[in-house]
Design an enzyme around this catalytic site. Sequence first.
Site, mmCIF file in Angstrom:
data_model
loop_
_atom_site.group_PDB
_atom_site.id
_atom_site.type_symbol
_atom_site.label_atom_id
_atom_site.label_comp_id
_atom_site.label_asym_id
_atom_site.label_seq_id
_atom_site.Cartn_x
_atom_site.Cartn_y
_atom_site.Cartn_z
ATOM 1 C CE LYS A 88 -7.349 7.849 -4.711
ATOM 2 N NZ LYS A 88 -8.442 7.018 -5.103
ATOM 3 N N GLY A 116 -11.953 2.058 -1.747
ATOM 4 C CA GLY A 116 -10.598 1.486 -1.848
ATOM 5 C C GLY A 116 -10.562 0.311 -2.813
ATOM 6 C CB SER A 165 -9.660 0.606 -7.942
ATOM 7 O OG SER A 165 -8.502 1.264 -7.858
ATOM 8 C CG ASP A 185 -5.721 1.835 -8.067
ATOM 9 O OD1 ASP A 185 -5.024 1.037 -7.439
ATOM 10 O OD2 ASP A 185 -6.179 2.885 -7.595
ATOM 11 C CD GLU A 214 -2.966 -0.591 -0.080
ATOM 12 O OE1 GLU A 214 -2.967 -0.221 -1.270
ATOM 13 O OE2 GLU A 214 -3.486 -1.655 0.282
ATOM 14 C CG HIS A 215 -0.362 4.838 0.521
ATOM 15 N ND1 HIS A 215 -0.814 5.969 -0.105
ATOM 16 C CD2 HIS A 215 -1.398 4.379 1.254
ATOM 17 C CE1 HIS A 215 -2.067 6.196 0.251
ATOM 18 N NE2 HIS A 215 -2.459 5.236 1.066
ATOM 19 C CG ASP A 217 0.900 2.884 -6.466
ATOM 20 O OD1 ASP A 217 1.018 3.613 -5.455
ATOM 21 O OD2 ASP A 217 -0.154 2.863 -7.140
HETATM 22 P P1 NG1 Z 1 -7.500 3.619 -4.304
HETATM 23 O O1 NG1 Z 1 -7.808 4.468 -3.156
HETATM 24 O O2 NG1 Z 1 -7.903 2.239 -4.106
HETATM 25 O O3 NG1 Z 1 -8.020 4.173 -5.576
HETATM 26 C C1 NG1 Z 1 -4.987 4.662 -4.356
HETATM 27 C C2 NG1 Z 1 -4.188 4.899 -5.626
HETATM 28 C C3 NG1 Z 1 -3.201 3.747 -5.890
HETATM 29 C C4 NG1 Z 1 -2.355 3.464 -4.675
HETATM 30 C C5 NG1 Z 1 -3.279 3.288 -3.454
HETATM 31 C C6 NG1 Z 1 -2.521 3.090 -2.178
HETATM 32 C C7 NG1 Z 1 -5.541 6.102 -7.258
HETATM 33 C C8 NG1 Z 1 -6.377 6.016 -8.453
HETATM 34 N N1 NG1 Z 1 -5.070 4.976 -6.758
HETATM 35 O O4 NG1 Z 1 -5.868 3.570 -4.506
HETATM 36 O O5 NG1 Z 1 -2.384 4.061 -7.008
HETATM 37 O O6 NG1 Z 1 -1.395 4.448 -4.472
HETATM 38 O O7 NG1 Z 1 -4.134 4.412 -3.273
HETATM 39 O O8 NG1 Z 1 -1.760 1.939 -2.241
HETATM 40 O O9 NG1 Z 1 -5.283 7.181 -6.759
#
Ligand code: NG1
Length: 539
Positions: free
Chosen positions: A280, A182, A184, A235, A60-61, A63
């Site tokens: 987010k 979460g 996506s 994602d 997580e976090h 990438d």
């Molecule tokens: P989520 O919140 O599932 O969309 C986001 C980022 C990912 C990654 C994760 C944390 C987007 C579209 N996706 O995922 O690339 O950084 O947080 O691991 O912002």
Amino acid sequence: MAAQEAIPVFTNLKELYGSLGTSLNHAERWSNLADEFEKRFGKKPTYIVRAPGRVNLIGEHIDYALFGVLPAAIERDILIACAPREITPNSPKEETHHAPGSVVAENLQPKYTRQVFAPQPKVATEDVHVEGWHLDIPKELRWENYVKAGYYGVLNEHFTGSAEHPMPVDMLVTGTVPAGSGLSSSAAMVVSSTLTFLAINGKLKPGSETITKGDLVKLAMENEKRVGVNSGGMDQAASVMSVPSSVLYITFYPSLTASPTPLPSGAVLVCAHSLKVSDKALTAERGYNLRVVETLVGARVLARTLQVDVGPKEKITLREVVGRYLSETDVGKGGKGMDEGALIDVLGKLDQAVESLKPQGTTHPKFGATMEEMIELSGLSAEDFHEIYLSWVKVDATHFKLYKRAKHVFSEALRVLQFRKLCLDTAARSTEENNLTILKELGRLMNESQTSCAQDFECSCDELDQLTQIARDAGAYGSRLTGAGWGGCTVSLVPEDQVEAFIKKVAAAYPPYKGLEGEALSEVLFATKPSVGACVYKF
Ligand code: NG1
């Protein structure tokens, strides 16, 4: 290699889902969508485009620090039925209907209302070449922003400096990925919308210009930046490149690769929504985007400590610092870089160097560095610092926690590699007893990841902490938040023969689930299997 493959275009659902059973489970939804499209637009759809949501098992976090992650596409997805719109003398008189590339976007969910919009050509020259296209994407959260974000990149990449105009299109959208969870939903929306505009404009035809899965991932990543956050790419890669029955080890550096990684038999994934909606984009200045800045600045400070060369204006990432520190070779385009064993080795040895990210002096390390302290640690002038790290993103913080963020990133990157190694070793010599030991080990890594997300990356919340603990008490091998956090879903690895009992226990123990049953409960608490990636169905 998945990234080089063409986007699959199918003409039957059995091939699309890879099995008759799965295709039968989904067939009714596809045919209802096609019927509804015909009812609303008076013609059959030409395509239905599908892009799945994803669950991240671990990683997580990291990438956007360019470390590898282990997600899988889930069965829940976005479907977009679409067809080109012929402009005839009887066309409705709304002006945008007649504009090149105009879009009528409807959604099966009535709360997402019908939208009509058209891209504006920028500076059309005399020979009708259009130098660029503009689409207005408002700041406030609107469902069609995701459709527009997908369209933007297609316009930029395929209709800029060209005499060709985009095709007017009618579309009907439906989705089963819960928003802000979460899982996506945003990437699934942007991937499916990008793919819709590519398909409608004839850009998926095989030939020398074939658009690969890797191209689509990059385009969708760029497109998603237009709806708010500087996301890392996990994602979009999972939504585009996943395969049934495996999780996907995705690397971003030195190149984008996706390697299917089989999970040991005997366990399934269960997603549970905390019912705390995390948006987010709305919280990015204190949440997601702030973490992106903290990890990037942390990388520059660490590079100084390790005496690694960094270009004066370069935004080096933590993964690149590690590579340069070890004089990694084969990092050019398409390069493979160091092998996973070497990366495991070095990640275990960085603790002392990471200590250098703690600010010295009066500020307690727990609170991180002030802006002035951070600039000093970076070795840059205030002007250069602002230009490199703050001119392209808005953040809202008085203290920047470089140490804690880097500590999480390195330990999480190591857990991903250990998780993958365990899966691969088990696939090579699987016995029932061995599987059980490995599943427990995988669960332990997931639990450690949750602790690191909560304590060092501070992207968990009370609801997620509580729900992951309930899942462990209910028999999961391991449980953690999935996705960006601050709300949204957890993922648990659960013994296959105990899924029903597990779901019952969690439903009874998590207070926000009180009163939920049947479909309402299975909307928020459900078992899922790794599923196939994005594709196009052609009628
Ligand atoms: P989520 O919140 O599932 O969309 C986001 C980022 C990912 C990654 C994760 C944390 C987007 C579209 N996706 O995922 O690339 O950084 O947080 O691991 O912002």
